[in-house]
Design a protein around this motif. Structure first.
Motif, PDB file in Angstrom:
ATOM      1  N   MET A 116      -4.379  -7.203 -11.505  1.00 57.62           N
ATOM      2  CA  MET A 116      -3.520  -6.711 -12.584  1.00 57.62           C
ATOM      3  C   MET A 116      -3.053  -5.286 -12.323  1.00 57.62           C
ATOM      4  O   MET A 116      -1.859  -4.992 -12.406  1.00 57.62           O
ATOM      5  N   VAL A 117      -3.991  -4.378 -12.006  1.00 53.30           N
ATOM      6  CA  VAL A 117      -3.618  -2.977 -11.784  1.00 53.30           C
ATOM      7  C   VAL A 117      -2.731  -2.847 -10.547  1.00 53.30           C
ATOM      8  O   VAL A 117      -1.755  -2.086 -10.542  1.00 53.30           O
ATOM      9  N   SER A 272       5.226  -8.917  -8.751  1.00 54.23           N
ATOM     10  CA  SER A 272       4.317  -8.034  -9.477  1.00 54.23           C
ATOM     11  C   SER A 272       4.232  -8.414 -10.946  1.00 54.23           C
ATOM     12  O   SER A 272       3.151  -8.352 -11.554  1.00 54.23           O
ATOM     13  N   LEU A 273       5.359  -8.806 -11.539  1.00 53.03           N
ATOM     14  CA  LEU A 273       5.349  -9.231 -12.934  1.00 53.03           C
ATOM     15  C   LEU A 273       4.440 -10.439 -13.124  1.00 53.03           C
ATOM     16  O   LEU A 273       3.639 -10.500 -14.079  1.00 53.03           O
ATOM     17  N   THR A 274       4.528 -11.397 -12.214  1.00 56.46           N
ATOM     18  CA  THR A 274       3.639 -12.557 -12.271  1.00 56.46           C
ATOM     19  C   THR A 274       2.189 -12.139 -12.076  1.00 56.46           C
ATOM     20  O   THR A 274       1.281 -12.664 -12.729  1.00 56.46           O
ATOM     21  N   LEU A 298      -9.217   5.996  -8.128  1.00 55.67           N
ATOM     22  CA  LEU A 298      -8.652   6.330  -6.830  1.00 55.67           C
ATOM     23  C   LEU A 298      -8.489   5.080  -5.968  1.00 55.67           C
ATOM     24  O   LEU A 298      -7.464   4.899  -5.294  1.00 55.67           O
ATOM     25  N   LEU A 299      -9.488   4.198  -5.994  1.00 57.73           N
ATOM     26  CA  LEU A 299      -9.387   2.962  -5.227  1.00 57.73           C
ATOM     27  C   LEU A 299      -8.264   2.071  -5.748  1.00 57.73           C
ATOM     28  O   LEU A 299      -7.501   1.491  -4.961  1.00 57.73           O
ATOM     29  N   LEU A 300      -8.136   1.968  -7.065  1.00 52.29           N
ATOM     30  CA  LEU A 300      -7.068   1.138  -7.641  1.00 52.29           C
ATOM     31  C   LEU A 300      -5.688   1.692  -7.276  1.00 52.29           C
ATOM     32  O   LEU A 300      -4.765   0.925  -6.964  1.00 52.29           O
ATOM     33  N   ALA A 301      -5.541   3.014  -7.310  1.00 54.35           N
ATOM     34  CA  ALA A 301      -4.260   3.616  -6.942  1.00 54.35           C
ATOM     35  C   ALA A 301      -3.940   3.355  -5.474  1.00 54.35           C
ATOM     36  O   ALA A 301      -2.786   3.047  -5.120  1.00 54.35           O
TER      37      ALA A 301
END
Length: 319
Positions: A116-117, A272-274, A298-301
């Motif tokens: 999701m992120v 990305s929307l999906t 930081l990892l998610l970014a």
């Protein structure tokens, strides 16, 4: 060079070596110094032959083979094979870095949260880029975007699940089988169309050399990553294998979108929307959302940035 010149050069070479041997005896030169003198002589001789060889005249390529630019700077057009290969290699490298970040983040977040992120970052980046480049959100081929989004996001969720439960090398190997599955799907489609007497786009897979190259490449991946399984990891292994199959399907859809002239920004936006929708649903079903930490953010970014850059390269590589 003709045979007489070859004989003369060979005699000159032997004469030079005899002189060097005499020098070695007279001056007590070492064997290493002798070899060094011979190497320097051969290099000078080779350089002289290259310099004296006539250069072939340059012939410009026919107009039909010259690369053509696509309509608009953002549209996906025909590109040289070397440029497409470079884009694919770059995307693969970014995906590998993303996989390492996903492995580290899997101890803090569920696969659905990461998907999701990752997708939110990609969607926001593509909206800004499309607005800056004047690309409309509406697409003339919404069905292709839907099929590519569903197959790609489900493959992504399965892959992240496999990364969380398997050694990283094993999960990467199973997902890397997507190229093999692409070849299998395309070859099956070509054979089916041949039986029906219709035409199909074979992407070069009909060539046995292409199939051999794909298998050799996958063998290299296996040798480098050296995948391993534990007895209690068979379920995650099947999940990783399924992610490779669906990723192959998604890549075929990316190729179709590229041939349809869809801009890479629009392809990544709808994917990305999906991913936002599927990722949020997967996270809720998998126990909800986790608390954030500076390391986790930081990892998610990093995952979002690497994935967005890699996804943006794919439509251009497959066009």
């Amino acid at each position: 060079m003709d045979s007489q010149a070859d004989v003369a050069n060979a005699w000159f070479d032997m004469g030079r070596i005899k002189q060097l041997v005499k020098l070695m005896k007279d001056n007590d030169l070492s064997e290493i110094e002798l070899e060094w003198e011979k190497s320097r002589f051969r290099l000078r001789r080779g350089a002289a032959m290259i310099a004296s060889a006539p250069m072939p005249a340059y012939a410009p390529p026919p107009a039909a083979l010259a690369p053509t630019s696509s309509a608009g700077s953002s549209a996906i057009g025909a590109r040289p094979a070397l440029a497409a290969s470079a884009l694919m290699v770059g995307a693969t490298g970014l995906f590998a870095l993303m996989g390492a970040a996903v492995k580290a983040a899997s101890t803090l977040y569920t696969p659905g949260e990461i998907v999701m992120v990752r997708s939110v970052i990609g969607m926001v980046a593509m909206v800004l880029l499309m607005r800056w480049r004047g690309i409309a959100l509406a697409s003339p081929v919404p069905g292709l975007h839907l099929w590519r989004g569903v197959s790609g996001v489900v493959a992504l969720c399965l892959w992240f699940t496999a990364i969380a439960g398997l050694p990283l090398g094993t999960a990467m190997t199973l997902n890397s089988m997507s190229s093999v599955w692409v070849a299998v799907f395309v070859l099956a489609g070509v054979l089916l169309h041949r039986r029906r007497g219709t035409q199909a786009v074979d992407h070069g897979v009909g060539d046995g050399r292409m199939v051999a190259a794909l298998l050799a490449g996958f063998t290299g991946v296996v040798l480098v990553l050296q995948p391993t399984f534990a007895q209690d990891q068979w379920l995650h292994g099947l999940v990783g294998l399924a992610s490779g199959v669906l990723a192959g399907v998604a890549y075929l859809q990316v190729s179709a979108l590229g041939r349809a002239g869809e801009p890479g920004e629009r392809v990544v936006f709808y994917f990305s929307l999906t991913g936002v929708l599927f990722g949020a649903a997967y996270a809720v079903l998998d126990g909800g959302f986790s608390a954030h930490t500076p390391r986790g953010l930081l990892l998610l970014a990093a995952i979002g940035a690497l994935a967005t850059a890699a996804q943006w390269k794919l439509p251009r590589a497959f066009a």
